[in-house]
Structure formats: C-alpha cells, structure tokens
Write an enzyme that holds these catalytic residues in place. Structure first.
Site, PDB file in Angstrom:
ATOM      1  N   LYS A  45      56.317  19.884  12.708  1.00  0.00           N
ATOM      2  CA  LYS A  45      57.119  19.508  11.538  1.00  0.00           C
ATOM      3  C   LYS A  45      56.245  19.174  10.338  1.00  0.00           C
ATOM      4  O   LYS A  45      55.263  18.461  10.453  1.00  0.00           O
ATOM      5  CB  LYS A  45      57.995  18.299  11.887  1.00  0.00           C
ATOM      6  CG  LYS A  45      59.003  17.941  10.830  1.00  0.00           C
ATOM      7  CD  LYS A  45      60.233  17.334  11.455  1.00  0.00           C
ATOM      8  CE  LYS A  45      61.271  16.973  10.439  1.00  0.00           C
ATOM      9  NZ  LYS A  45      61.773  18.068   9.640  1.00  0.00           N
ATOM     10  N   GLY A  50      50.488  14.057  12.601  1.00  0.00           N
ATOM     11  CA  GLY A  50      49.637  15.013  13.304  1.00  0.00           C
ATOM     12  C   GLY A  50      49.626  16.382  12.645  1.00  0.00           C
ATOM     13  O   GLY A  50      48.582  17.021  12.523  1.00  0.00           O
ATOM     14  N   CYS A  51      50.791  16.821  12.185  1.00  0.00           N
ATOM     15  CA  CYS A  51      50.892  18.139  11.555  1.00  0.00           C
ATOM     16  C   CYS A  51      50.194  18.152  10.199  1.00  0.00           C
ATOM     17  O   CYS A  51      49.571  19.150   9.828  1.00  0.00           O
ATOM     18  CB  CYS A  51      52.359  18.547  11.417  1.00  0.00           C
ATOM     19  SG  CYS A  51      53.171  18.700  13.030  1.00  0.00           S
ATOM     20  N   THR A  52      50.288  17.056   9.487  1.00  0.00           N
ATOM     21  CA  THR A  52      49.596  16.953   8.203  1.00  0.00           C
ATOM     22  C   THR A  52      48.086  16.992   8.423  1.00  0.00           C
ATOM     23  O   THR A  52      47.366  17.716   7.734  1.00  0.00           O
ATOM     24  CB  THR A  52      50.013  15.672   7.461  1.00  0.00           C
ATOM     25  OG1 THR A  52      51.424  15.746   7.197  1.00  0.00           O
ATOM     26  CG2 THR A  52      49.251  15.502   6.163  1.00  0.00           C
ATOM     27  N   SER A  55      47.020  20.559   9.431  1.00  0.00           N
ATOM     28  CA  SER A  55      47.094  21.470   8.284  1.00  0.00           C
ATOM     29  C   SER A  55      45.970  21.191   7.287  1.00  0.00           C
ATOM     30  O   SER A  55      45.357  22.122   6.749  1.00  0.00           O
ATOM     31  CB  SER A  55      48.461  21.357   7.607  1.00  0.00           C
ATOM     32  OG  SER A  55      49.476  21.773   8.501  1.00  0.00           O
TER      33      SER A  55
END
Length: 156
Positions: A45, A50-52, A55
């Site tokens: 998401k 974690g995704c930030t 990325s």
C-alpha cells in the site's frame, strides 16, 4: 499460481504512471523491447511505513539500478493514489495499478499472510527480476525491506 526462476515471465498489461506522472498502459512484452532487465517490486500500500521505505530505497539507488535494469512498483492502489505517493516522496520510476490483483496473483505476490496475529488474504511483498529474454532470473518472496535493494543490486 507459482512461478520459479527460469520460467518465462507471465505477460501482463497494467495502467500506471511513468516517471513524469503521465498515465499510460505498461505491457511486459513492450517493456522487454528496451533490452534491459526488469525489476518488478510488488508492495501492499502507498504511504505506509514499510512500502514508503522500500520505494524510497529504490528511488535512492535508481541511478545504480538503471545501469542494468528498469524499476517498476506494483500495488493495488489507484492511479490517483500513486500520483500522490510519487509526488510526496519524489519517486523516479513508474508505479503500476493492479486493483483486481490479477498480476499480483500471476507473480505469486497475492495470498494468505499474517498481520497483527490474524490470517488475511492480501499483497505479499515480493520482488521479481526478469532478464532481457523475458525469463525470471530471481524471485524474492516475503521481502524484508531493510537491505533489500542491496540484495537486488548484488544480483544485477
């Protein structure tokens, strides 16, 4: 579906935004014509911690990665969400939208996982490296964000 190293990468077409935030369709067969390896990283998401981090790690290593490969982030988020995520964090690579999780399923990045002690069906953080010939070179399942981009770089 299960995919393995040396398998032909499953073809797909998804809409997303390119480096300049232009919405367009991305198809694996067209991407392979660029004669570079492809890094597809599947993440749960936009704008979650974690995704930030993952990325931003790809962003920060973009110049080193793109010497040998093209980078694409794929999640179930909408194009509008991807645009906000890309702008907020200065992401310098395409983000693709897979709202029906069809490509996630093709690449083994959709299934049961534990979250806060409960079993849920959702995106499983996965990275797939595809060689120039369209074959899967390496798959990282259940990716741990810290140090992951370094693992991808060493595989390249």
């Amino acid at each position: 579906m299960t995919i393995n190293s040396e398998d032909k990468a499953p073809d797909f077409c998804l809409f997303g935004i390119d480096e300049s935030e232009v919405e367009k369709e991305f198809c694996l067969s067209e991407l392979l014509k660029q004669e570079k390896q492809l890094i597809l990283y599947f993440y749960p998401k936009d704008n979650t911690p974690g995704c930030t981090q993952e990325s931003c790690d790809f962003r920060d290593n973009y110049a080193r990665l793109t010497l040998k490969a093209l980078v694409f982030g794929i999640s179930r988020d909408s194009i509008a969400s991807h645009i906000k995520f890309k702008e907020k964090h200065g992401l310098n690579f395409p983000l693709l939208s897979d709202p029906d999780h069809k490509v996630l399923e093709l690449y083994g990045a959709w299934g049961e996982k534990k979250m806060y002690g409960k079993s849920i069906i959702s995106t499983i953080r996965t990275t797939v490296l595809i060689n120039k010939d369209g074959k899967i070179k390496k798959i990282w399942n259940n990716v741990k964000v810290k140090g992951h981009v370094d693992e991808v770089l060493s595989e390249l």
